[in-house]
Each structure stands twice: as structure tokens, then as C-alpha cells.
Enzyme design. Structure first.
Site, short mmCIF file in Angstrom:
data_model
loop_
_atom_site.label_atom_id
_atom_site.label_comp_id
_atom_site.label_asym_id
_atom_site.label_seq_id
_atom_site.Cartn_x
_atom_site.Cartn_y
_atom_site.Cartn_z
CG ASP A 152 -1.98 -0.98 1.25
OD1 ASP A 152 -2.21 -1.58 0.20
OD2 ASP A 152 -2.60 -1.15 2.31
CE LYS A 153 -0.56 8.55 -0.40
NZ LYS A 153 -1.68 9.49 -0.62
#
Length: 347
Positions: A152-153
Site C-alpha cells: 500500500d501507499k
């Protein structure tokens, strides 16, 4: 060549790629067969996989591949990337490379960096940086250069990037065969009862919130996912755990931990940004807000990554320290525990 990229805790949204209205004279026909006749280069397997992932909709409702279309149905195919996302602009962005050779490189991704271009993030991603720093990286099955897996970011930690076609194929097979080693560190809400345990449950997109993944008992829905966890340290209202992945599905740790009642600390998408455990005292609320400021993201770090080197055959294992924001948050909880006890708070 089928270089599968694992959906490892990916920040995915769904984007419309195809929309068809079934004509008046259409006889009842399985939707996978119907779409094969309409979508260029589509295979039945790919269409069935899209249906399994919950990405094929009829009249805005997800359907399985055996659904039979009827006249005037509106069929929509949604995918996890915009139709035009593959136009990659090389950008001179810093990369924290912890290891590199002719076949691959290891990157310790900073929190806040998106891995690949997508909705709202067409520049400034890890892929944009890779396109600048490296020439002719091999494409995976999603046409993304070098990527074997993703995080994920707002998840920090280790990613392996393939530099050759042979390395891409070899590494992808290891991830698919579940022979790679992946350990994450997570801070979760609540006092996890067992010292260690295993969470099993098929993951697919939430029926109401398509931005979340959810656990389904029906074996026909989603894909199998297995997470092994172990308690590292207890802080009363939150617990520090280690998670080892047997599979790598989209949002696997985040969805699995929420499923057993322990969402990740400050994970907004899964409700962890709320005060889920503790007291009603104003000072405690302020303490939690200070923790959220120290760690303004979900408390998840890809700490360890191990795999067999695609060229040498050597077993390689890489380990990273927790980033400073994660350390700061843990230290706040340790200090809180020195001056407060659950019994005192609950009086």
C-alpha cells in the site's frame, strides 16, 4: 508469458473498462461466454477471474461467471487500474535501494509513496522512479515495469523489483507457490488474546464498500488467504504483532485483522482511525490523537523479505528497521504503560 503480480495489500480502486447493454434479441447466455465474444483478446479464464474478484457487474450488482445475461442487462467490467494508466512518465525521484545486482533490486519503500500509477496518482510513484533510474525493466502481466509484488501507499517496507525477464518469471513463481518469506510488523487495536494464531478466510471485495476487502465463508467467493500472527508486545489497549503471510492478497493483513476484531491502528479505510479501545477520559483521547499525529497512517511495515535468488539459487533474506514514525508511536505507548494501567483507567 504469465508473470503474475501478487495483490499484496494494494490500494486498489475499480475503474470502468467496458460497458455493454445486452440487445433485445439476445438469448440467455453465460456472462463469461458473452464477454468473450465482445472483448478483444479476452480469455475465458481472465473473465472468470474478474468475476471471482467481484469485478463484473450486471445492473450495478457483482455477478459470478455462470450468471446468464438477458436482454437489456447492463454489463460493466471494472478493473483495478484506469484504462490509460500505462503511460508512465519517468521521474527523478529518490529510491532507498538496500540491495542491487544484475537480476534484481530491493527497495525499502517510504510511507506515503504510491507503488504504481492509478486514480489520482499518475506521477510521483515508485514505477515513475523506476522508469527514470532503470532502462528496459521487464513488464509483469499488468504491464507494470519490474514489479513482482506490491504494498500500500501508506505501508512502509521491502519490495523486490525484477531487472530481467528471467528474474521476473522466477520470482513471480516463488510468490505464487508461497515459498517466499514475508513478515510484517503491525500495531493493532485491542489486547490480542492468543500469543499466536492463524487467520484463514477467503478475501474478496466488500459487498457494500468496494474500497475494502472482506472475509467470506463461501469458498466460491474470493481467493483463499492465510495469515499467521504472533504477539510481540502488549500495551493494554493495543498490541504489537508480527504477521507472516502464506498468501499475498489485496489488503490481506488489514482485512484479516479487522475480521478478528483487531483493526490496524490508524487504518482509516478499516476503521482503525477511531478510538476503538480505552477510556473516555479527555487525557486519553488527547494521547491517542498524539499517537495518530506521530504515525499518520496505518501501522503496518513490511519488515522481512526472503526468496531464492533467480540466478544464483542462493536463499536471500533481507530485514529492515521500523521507520521513525512507527518507532515514535510505539514509544508513546510504552511510556503510557509506565504511568497507566487498565485497572486504573477503568475505575
Amino acid at each position: 508469458m504469465n508473470n503474475n503480480i501478487e495483490n499484496l495489500d494494494l490500494e486498489d480502486e475499480l475503474f470502468e473498462h467496458f460497458r455493454f447493454e445486452v440487445p433485445k434479441g439476445q438469448a440467455f447466455l453465460r456472462i463469461d461466454k458473452y464477454l468473450m465474444n465482445l472483448i478483444q483478446n479476452a480469455t475465458r479464464n481472465k473473465i472468470q477471474n474478474a468475476a471471482t474478484e467481484g469485478n463484473i457487474f450486471v445492473n450495478d450488482i457483482p455477478v459470478k461467471s455462470n450468471y446468464k445475461v438477458k436482454p437489456f442487462d447492463v454489463v460493466t467490467v471494472m478493473l483495478t487500474h484506469p484504462p490509460f494508466e500505462n503511460h508512465i512518465l519517468p521521474e527523478d525521484l529518490p529510491l532507498n535501494i538496500v540491495y542491487e545486482d544484475d537480476a534484481l533490486l530491493l527497495i525499502n519503500k517510504e510511507p506515503g509513496m504510491v507503488v504504481h500509477p492509478g486514480h489520482g496518482n499518475y506521477t510521483g510513484t515508485l514505477v515513475n522512479a523506476l522508469a527514470h533510474h532503470f532502462d528496459n525493466l521487464p513488464m509483469n502481466s499488468s504491464e507494470r515495469p519490474g514489479l513482482v509484488h506490491r504494498i500500500d501507499k501508506d505501508t512502509s517496507g521491502l519490495l523486490v523489483v525484477a531487472k530481467t525477464e528471467a528474474a521476473m518469471t522466477h520470482l513471480a513463481k516463488q510468490f505464487e507457490a508461497k515459498t517466499s518469506e514475508r513478515e510484517y510488523i503491525a500495531l493493532v487495536w485491542g489486547n490480542v488474546t492468543e500469543e499466536e494464531g492463524t487467520i484463514e478466510g477467503n478475501l474478496a471485495r466488500h459487498l457494500k464498500d468496494r474500497m475494502q476487502m472482506a472475509v467470506f465463508a463461501d469458498p466460491e467467493i474470493g481467493k483463499p488467504a492465510i495469515t499467521h500472527y504472533k504477539v510481540l508486545e502488549r500495551f493494554g489497549y493495543v498490541t504489537l504483532i508480527s504477521c507472516r503471510l502464506e498468501t499475498g492478497r489485496t489488503h490481506q493483513i488489514r482485512a484479516h485483522m479487522k475480521h478478528i476484531g483487531h483493526p490496524l491502528f490508524n487504518d482509516e479505510r478499516y476503521g482503525g482511525h477511531l478510538i476503538l479501545k480505552g477510556t473516555t477520559f479527555t487525557k486519553y483521547k488527547q494521547f491517542i490523537e498524539n499517537c495518530f499525529k506521530a504515525l499518520p497512517r496505518q501501522a503496518l511495515h513490511a519488515k522481512t523479505l526472503g526468496f531464492v535468488h533467480p540466478t544464483t539459487g542462493e536463499m536471500m533474506r533481507f530485514d529492515t528497521e521500523l521507520p521513525q514514525d512507527f518507532k515514535d508511536c510505539i514509544e508513546k505507548w510504552r511510556n503510557y504503560g509506565k504511568t497507566h494501567t487498565l485497572e486504573e483507567d477503568e475505575k
